[in-house]
Design a protein around this motif. Sequence first.
Motif, mmCIF file in Angstrom:
data_model
loop_
_atom_site.group_PDB
_atom_site.id
_atom_site.type_symbol
_atom_site.label_atom_id
_atom_site.label_comp_id
_atom_site.label_asym_id
_atom_site.label_seq_id
_atom_site.Cartn_x
_atom_site.Cartn_y
_atom_site.Cartn_z
ATOM 1 N N SER A 1 0.862 -1.171 0.000
ATOM 2 C CA SER A 1 0.000 0.000 0.000
ATOM 3 C C SER A 1 0.902 1.226 0.000
ATOM 4 O O SER A 1 1.672 1.438 0.928
ATOM 5 N N VAL A 2 0.828 2.023 -1.049
ATOM 6 C CA VAL A 2 1.691 3.190 -1.198
ATOM 7 C C VAL A 2 0.851 4.438 -0.985
ATOM 8 O O VAL A 2 -0.240 4.575 -1.539
ATOM 9 N N SER A 3 1.354 5.345 -0.163
ATOM 10 C CA SER A 3 0.651 6.595 0.100
ATOM 11 C C SER A 3 1.543 7.761 -0.275
ATOM 12 O O SER A 3 2.755 7.610 -0.467
ATOM 13 N N ILE A 4 0.939 8.924 -0.384
ATOM 14 C CA ILE A 4 1.685 10.145 -0.673
ATOM 15 C C ILE A 4 1.455 11.119 0.473
ATOM 16 O O ILE A 4 0.328 11.282 0.951
ATOM 17 N N TYR A 5 2.547 11.705 0.951
ATOM 18 C CA TYR A 5 2.484 12.617 2.093
ATOM 19 C C TYR A 5 2.781 14.030 1.614
ATOM 20 O O TYR A 5 3.787 14.273 0.945
ATOM 21 N N ARG B 1 -2.332 10.449 1.836
ATOM 22 C CA ARG B 1 -3.422 9.873 1.049
ATOM 23 C C ARG B 1 -2.956 8.594 0.373
ATOM 24 O O ARG B 1 -1.864 8.535 -0.204
ATOM 25 N N LEU B 2 -3.795 7.569 0.451
ATOM 26 C CA LEU B 2 -3.505 6.304 -0.205
ATOM 27 C C LEU B 2 -3.659 6.483 -1.710
ATOM 28 O O LEU B 2 -4.641 7.055 -2.182
ATOM 29 N N LEU B 3 -2.670 6.000 -2.474
ATOM 30 C CA LEU B 3 -2.680 6.204 -3.919
ATOM 31 C C LEU B 3 -3.491 5.110 -4.611
ATOM 32 O O LEU B 3 -3.191 3.920 -4.450
ATOM 33 N N PRO B 4 -4.503 5.474 -5.394
ATOM 34 C CA PRO B 4 -5.245 4.466 -6.164
ATOM 35 C C PRO B 4 -4.338 3.846 -7.228
ATOM 36 O O PRO B 4 -3.609 4.549 -7.923
ATOM 37 N N ARG B 5 -4.394 2.528 -7.372
ATOM 38 C CA ARG B 5 -3.519 1.854 -8.330
ATOM 39 C C ARG B 5 -4.029 1.964 -9.762
ATOM 40 O O ARG B 5 -3.268 1.728 -10.703
ATOM 41 N N ASP B 6 -5.301 2.310 -9.919
ATOM 42 C CA ASP B 6 -5.833 2.429 -11.271
ATOM 43 C C ASP B 6 -5.662 3.838 -11.824
ATOM 44 O O ASP B 6 -6.191 4.161 -12.885
ATOM 45 N N ARG B 7 -4.927 4.692 -11.097
ATOM 46 C CA ARG B 7 -4.668 6.050 -11.572
ATOM 47 C C ARG B 7 -3.176 6.328 -11.524
ATOM 48 O O ARG B 7 -2.411 5.620 -10.867
#
Length: 469
Positions: A215-219, A227-233
């Motif tokens: 699970s990759v997020s951006i700070y 925020r958790l990054l959607p994998r389909d975007r």
Amino acid sequence: MNDTSLLLKTCLQRMEEKLQWGNSRDWVNADFIHLSEKITAASRISISPHTLKRLFGKIKYKEDHTPQLETRNALAIFLGYKDWEDFARHGAGPASVEAGDRHAAHLEAAAGRTAVHVPAAPADTSLPERRPPAPVREASGGVALPPPVLTGRRLGRAALLLGLLGVLTGVSFFTQLWPHAPVAPKASLRGKHLKGFPPLTAIFDYDVSARASDSVSIYFEGYNTRRLLPRDRRTITQWYEFPGYYQVQLLARGQVLASRAVHALSRGWEGIAAAEDFSRLYHLPAAPAIKDGHLYVSPAEVLASRVDTNQRYWVMFRNVRDFKASGDDFVFEARVMNDSRRSPTSCNDVVLNLTGAHHAIRIHFLKPGCSRWTYLQAGEVALNGEFNDLSVFGQDLSRWRTLRLEVKDRAVRIFFDGKFLYRLPYTQPVGPLKSISCDFMGCGRVDYVHLYDGRQERVYADAFDDPVQ
């Protein structure tokens, strides 16, 4: 510190260990919101993010404050205990089982079963047996024979084996010399519109496809949001309302995968107000900020900006630009005061923040008796007044004081009214200076600021009556 306070400290340490989010001093607003949700889900008892910040020391509060029993019950249940009394009975010392296992033991006991924990077998620490000697061929009568002579067939086999070994060695050698194909990065982060005047929307393109199992997020620094990054975007945006130099990081399992920076510029000095926990920022009037040769806003102006002045609040004056000076080789001097009288317990904080492209320098003064809340930073080094004697930063700030920082050879030398106070060394570079901020708990004043580069040449100065750019 009473027994309940000691237990509470142990409880909070256990929570840090369970969450594995790193040191709670580094947690941001989004982390406390997430923790509040997790505690509510586990205990059916609601604890606000503000209360959690107070418990973990992110917000100043009187020493040895004991939260109500319902709050302590929620913390204990989150750790897997029945309630606070159960934690006090079983969780005060080093536990033989994890809290989650103890919770399972409670469930099993309720069902009439007893959980038995079998210790693991000890590792074999005996020395390895000595390798036996090669057998000796003997003739009848016990006489040792010479080594066997290789026949032609045996010589051929040996030559073949040696040849194969040589080929494999050569392949291995040339493989080391041959350039490898580039390894795809585990994550990438690119951005555009990363520099400009607010309001500013920065656009980030990311690729985390190589980490499909994480699970990759951006700070977003400054706004303290994760925020958790959607994998389909592949694109995400962030809006910047206030000037500053902000880091943006891709995170997975507590590791920084990639980062970028956003430089939201100011038009000279801009005033910002904030609640004590920085959960909300407010614009302060720009035009009246310079009064009688000082940089200052009154409590009435802060109140007019919708800040609750009955609570502790910050006033920050930021100047964000490329200052054409290295954050690792400069001299900065400012004349400041903070005579706020909002309440007897106010610490009249004065903070100098100089932010570079890579790290920041933060020097924190308070009135005497408040050094427990001091926080210093230079490069990767951070010190706080809880675990360090920083009492020299407890100073009378109710009248004009001159603060001076001399940075050279990866060390910050700090002076107060011309007297040397403290040396703070660091290793990782601060980088080119991108922002200067003078911050006050309450309504403080700035008389002048001077910035000199490593050659002692003035690169910026402002006396707030006839600014020199």
